[in-house]
Design an enzyme around this catalytic site. Structure first.
Site, PDB file in Angstrom:
ATOM      1  CB  CYS A  88      -0.891  -0.004   1.319  1.00 13.93           C
ATOM      2  SG  CYS A  88      -1.597  -1.550   1.351  1.00 13.93           S
ATOM      3  CB  CYS A 411      -2.238   0.312   7.676  1.00 13.10           C
ATOM      4  SG  CYS A 411      -3.743   0.643   6.416  1.00 13.10           S
TER       5      CYS A 411
END
Length: 425
Positions: A88, A411
């Site tokens: 991510c 995150c």
């Protein structure tokens, strides 16, 4: 320490995946925003020392997508280019790699960012079909092939959905949504809290759009001449009452994470220009701001959503700062439960003592400074691009509000967090 400046940046509209291939590949997206970005600069694309692109799922025909993008935007044969992947945070990793190379004096001017066309994630054959095909191609005679045909089963054609594989942690065997459920249970985050946060994300994006706060978006035009001007996953009718009607996706019996309070599967790109002090002076540039520091941290993959807490906290402490010394904080909204969990973790004396080694709670974040124009729940989360997007929007927010200091964070699937500390020029 040398300063590393962010000169300028642009991103595409983030386009929601709608069950079929989107109009643009990952390369198309990065090139689309990079061309608009480079067209307004005082230097040629050939002036870059390198190009770095983050991508979590580039297509098979865009291997080393960084090089593909560099050549397509006119950087020329001599400018090296490479691709990075940190799930991510791939886009933020590209920025951090550029930042480190400039600090080291190896580069002075870098095009960096991230892209992903998640709607183009492939459907794959499973192991049984792969092995059957291997036997088929190895067969030399009609008789051998006839024998192979008799072993074929229709079940072999059931596809493996690559995006679901990619969004499942191979170590703890949990989907990213299931890790959000774990975070929610740890901090007592209710379904109502998640839905209220998700609805507010849409409302903040709409308010920011109306106020002209998304000037970094560059329109795209597809092969059919259709123009894409805005993030198309934003809903004008999103309320916590409407969201409450959606069913849980990951824990269908006891869960609270739904498609409505999670980020959308999306296609998009964001590209930025980073420069040394020497490059700023040489080309008479007017930077948006500077990268002051960065931090990567690890944690339990089953609670990966708390990664921003583990990255932002040591970074701020190292710089003698607290949460509310920031004029702006951008945390990518992978899930409402995950973002609310980060805010709760900072306010939890027990968590800060046990997991961060602090003497007490780190503090509470002023909501007025946090994701001020909404986030990925409303606009989407193209995995390779989001890290670059949050950095760019944080700097744009500082510019608009005359703020001094910001942080951007995500995150990361696999149990990591990434963060950058930014200052306005």
């Amino acid at each position: 320490m040398k300063k590393v400046y962010v000169v300028d940046g642009a991103r595409t509209p983030f386009l929601k995946a709608k069950g079929k291939l989107g109009p643009f590949s990952g390369g198309d997206l990065a090139v689309g925003c990079a061309r608009a970005l480079l067209a307004r600069q005082k230097f040629s694309p050939t002036a870059f020392d390198e190009v770095i692109v983050g991508a979590a799922m580039p297509s098979a025909d865009e291997a080393n997508i960084g090089r593909v993008v560099a050549l397509r935007v006119g950087c020329g044969d001599k400018v090296p280019a490479w691709t990075v992947m940190r799930n991510c945070a791939s886009g933020m990793q590209a920025l951090d790699s550029a930042y480190m190379n400039i600090l080291a004096g190896k580069s002075h001017l870098v095009l960096a960012g991230g892209t992903d066309a998640m709607s183009h994630a492939p459907l794959l054959f499973g192991p049984a079909m792969v092995n059957w095909l291997a036997d088929w191609y190895a067969a030399k005679s009609f008789g051998q092939r006839a024998g192979v045909v008799t072993k074929f089963r229709l079940s072999y054609l059931v596809p493996v959905i690559a995006i679901l594989k990619g969004l499942t942690d191979p170590i703890v065997k949990l989907s990213m949504g299931s890790t959000a459920e774990i975070v929610a249970k740890r901090f007592g985050i209710t379904r109502e809290m998640m839905d209220a946060f998700a609805a507010e994300s849409h409302q903040r994006v709409l308010a920011g759009r109306a106020a002209g706060h998304f000037s970094e978006i560059e329109p795209l035009i597809d092969a059919a001449g259709i123009v894409y001007k805005e993030d198309d996953g934003v809903r004008t009718d999103s309320t916590k009452e409407r969201l409450a009607k959606l069913r849980p996706v990951f824990d269908k019996t006891y869960g609270s994470v739904t498609a409505g309070n999670a980020s959308q599967v999306t296609d998009g790109a964001a590209m930025l220009i980073l420069a040394s002090e020497e490059a700023v002076a040489r080309y008479d540039l007017n930077p948006l701001g500077a990268i002051v520091d960065s931090q990567w941290s690890g944690l339990d993959p089953a609670e990966m959503g708390l990664g921003p807490v583990h990255a932002i906290t040591p970074m701020l402490l190292r710089n003698g700062l607290g949460l509310n010394d920031l004029d702006c904080l951008e945390i990518n909204e992978a899930f409402a439960a995950q973002v609310l969990g980060c805010l709760a973790a900072w306010e939890s004396e027990a968590y800060c003592k046990e997991k961060l080694g602090l003497s007490g709670a780190f503090g509470a974040m002023d909501r007025a400074k946090f994701n001020v124009d909404g986030g990925a729940i409303a606009i989407g989360h193209p995995i390779g691009a989001s890290g670059a997007r949050v950095v760019l929007h944080a700097l744009k927010t500082l510019e608009r509000t005359s703020g001094k200091r910001a942080a951007a964070s995500l995150c990361i699937g696999g149990g990591q967090g990434g963060a950058m500390l930014l200052e306005r020029s």
